[in-house]
Design a protein around this motif. Structure first.
Motif, mmCIF file in Angstrom:
data_model
loop_
_atom_site.group_PDB
_atom_site.id
_atom_site.type_symbol
_atom_site.label_atom_id
_atom_site.label_comp_id
_atom_site.label_asym_id
_atom_site.label_seq_id
_atom_site.Cartn_x
_atom_site.Cartn_y
_atom_site.Cartn_z
ATOM 1 N N GLN A 144 -35.606 -20.111 -6.523
ATOM 2 C CA GLN A 144 -35.192 -19.802 -5.153
ATOM 3 C C GLN A 144 -34.013 -20.667 -4.717
ATOM 4 O OE1 GLN A 144 -36.678 -16.798 -4.949
ATOM 5 N NE2 GLN A 144 -36.827 -17.242 -2.800
ATOM 6 N N MET A 149 -24.086 -9.041 -8.947
ATOM 7 C CA MET A 149 -24.852 -10.261 -9.081
ATOM 8 C C MET A 149 -25.075 -10.576 -10.550
ATOM 9 S SD MET A 149 -27.803 -10.350 -6.251
ATOM 10 C CE MET A 149 -27.822 -8.925 -5.218
ATOM 11 N N GLN A 203 -29.505 -15.064 -9.843
ATOM 12 C CA GLN A 203 -30.939 -14.835 -9.724
ATOM 13 C C GLN A 203 -31.561 -15.136 -11.075
ATOM 14 O OE1 GLN A 203 -31.544 -10.893 -8.203
ATOM 15 N NE2 GLN A 203 -30.499 -11.354 -6.294
ATOM 16 N N SER A 250 -27.335 -11.952 -13.396
ATOM 17 C CA SER A 250 -28.739 -12.239 -13.666
ATOM 18 C C SER A 250 -28.818 -13.375 -14.658
ATOM 19 C CB SER A 250 -29.443 -10.997 -14.218
ATOM 20 O OG SER A 250 -28.965 -10.723 -15.520
ATOM 21 N N GLN A 285 -30.789 -19.526 -6.331
ATOM 22 C CA GLN A 285 -30.352 -18.295 -5.673
ATOM 23 C C GLN A 285 -29.762 -18.599 -4.306
ATOM 24 O OE1 GLN A 285 -33.256 -15.163 -5.751
ATOM 25 N NE2 GLN A 285 -32.234 -13.990 -4.168
ATOM 26 N N GLN A 286 -30.416 -19.461 -3.551
ATOM 27 C CA GLN A 286 -29.953 -19.813 -2.210
ATOM 28 C C GLN A 286 -28.597 -20.527 -2.258
ATOM 29 O OE1 GLN A 286 -32.277 -22.902 -0.347
ATOM 30 N NE2 GLN A 286 -31.828 -22.153 1.709
ATOM 31 N N GLU A 334 -26.924 -16.084 -3.224
ATOM 32 C CA GLU A 334 -27.573 -14.886 -3.749
ATOM 33 C C GLU A 334 -26.865 -14.285 -4.969
ATOM 34 O OE1 GLU A 334 -30.509 -14.172 -2.221
ATOM 35 O OE2 GLU A 334 -30.061 -15.776 -0.808
#
Length: 114
Positions: free
Chosen positions: A32, A1, A43, A3, A35-36, A40
């Motif tokens: 959010q 992921m 972030q 960041s 991220q959605q 995901e």
């Protein structure tokens, strides 16, 4: 992921502007939503999000207004300004040109390796 520390500053600005094009949101909601939508992968932490929001507000690309959140707490809601809409389109065009150029280099490099 990936960041937020791995995101380039301009990329985070672009993601925030694009997210706010959907409508006003508070900071946590912006993080959010990014991220959605990214499934995901992206972030955005508070340590990157809030300085970016302040930077965009300083540039008059977004405005902030206090209002009640979903759980009746005070939250700062951010909205895109008309200048922000123009900036979003400009940055989106730059992003598309840049990613196309990078793809050309990557594809050329793959072609030469074979």
């Amino acid at each position: 992921m990936a960041s937020s520390a791995e995101l380039l500053q301009g990329t985070l600005d672009l993601l925030i502007l694009r997210t706010l094009a959907m409508g006003p949101m508070h900071g946590w909601g912006i993080a959010q939503r990014i991220q959605q939508i990214s499934r995901e992968v992206l972030q955005v932490g508070q340590g990157s999000l809030y300085p970016a929001l302040h930077r965009l507000e300083y540039r008059c690309w977004i405005v902030a207004e206090w209002g009640p959140s979903e759980n009746n707490r005070r939250a700062k809601y951010y909205s895109l300004t008309s200048e922000g809409e123009k900036q979003l389109e400009a940055e989106r065009g730059q992003w598309e040109r840049m990613t196309a150029a990078i793809a050309l280099v990557l594809n050329q490099a793959e072609g030469e390796a074979q």
